[in-house]
Design a protein around this motif. Sequence first.
Motif, PDB file in Angstrom:
ATOM      1  N   THR A  30       0.819  -1.218   0.000  1.00  0.00           N
ATOM      2  CA  THR A  30       0.000   0.000   0.000  1.00  0.00           C
ATOM      3  C   THR A  30       0.850   1.264   0.000  1.00  0.00           C
ATOM      4  OG1 THR A  30      -0.213  -0.157   2.401  1.00  0.00           O
ATOM      5  CG2 THR A  30      -2.023  -1.043   1.073  1.00  0.00           C
ATOM      6  N   HIS A  31       2.073   1.171   0.499  1.00  0.00           N
ATOM      7  CA  HIS A  31       2.974   2.331   0.527  1.00  0.00           C
ATOM      8  C   HIS A  31       3.499   2.693  -0.860  1.00  0.00           C
ATOM      9  CE1 HIS A  31       5.703  -1.092   0.529  1.00  0.00           C
ATOM     10  NE2 HIS A  31       6.656  -0.273   0.134  1.00  0.00           N
ATOM     11  N   ARG A  32       3.324   1.807  -1.828  1.00  0.00           N
ATOM     12  CA  ARG A  32       3.852   2.025  -3.177  1.00  0.00           C
ATOM     13  C   ARG A  32       2.826   2.772  -4.029  1.00  0.00           C
ATOM     14  NH1 ARG A  32       8.157  -1.059  -5.138  1.00  0.00           N
ATOM     15  NH2 ARG A  32       7.805   0.264  -6.963  1.00  0.00           N
ATOM     16  N   THR A  33       2.813   4.089  -3.864  1.00  0.00           N
ATOM     17  CA  THR A  33       1.873   4.917  -4.624  1.00  0.00           C
ATOM     18  C   THR A  33       2.238   4.981  -6.105  1.00  0.00           C
ATOM     19  OG1 THR A  33       3.117   6.899  -4.037  1.00  0.00           O
ATOM     20  CG2 THR A  33       1.247   6.298  -2.613  1.00  0.00           C
TER      21      THR A  33
END
Length: 149
Positions: A128-131
């Motif tokens: 989820t941190h990988r925008t």
Amino acid sequence: MAASPLFMKYPRSAFDRTCGLLYFARMTDKIRLHAAGELGPDYHQNLGEGFDGRICRWLRISYADLRDRVLAGATDEELFAWATTTGRAPTEEDILFWNKYASKAGWRDEDIGSTAKLEEFKAASGLTHRTDIVTFFHYYEVDEGREAR
């Protein structure tokens, strides 16, 4: 989403092309890996669904018929030739449109729910941190270890 690389193999990249067409090689590779018992269980429920189903519908072929031909030993090029004579024979422009659609699926697709589904996949994989991951194809590359996490 991905299976343990110690026991299972990842399918080919969705970016690999068969006769210019994206994703087809990934689908046939998943069929072969599944038959060999080497495809992770996370992939099983989507065999013939998702992109597999979309590309088969786009080519106007049956996934079950394609699967049977894959398991009979046909190469990807032979399978594509069969698909173009059995179903639809896409032009270069048709392939261009498929490739553009498929490679960008998930990006700004809120109206059809693809963006939300991509976010679910990312969450299940701890990404989820990988925008910067905004398409399914890019997600596969990162989740399956072809790009750095």
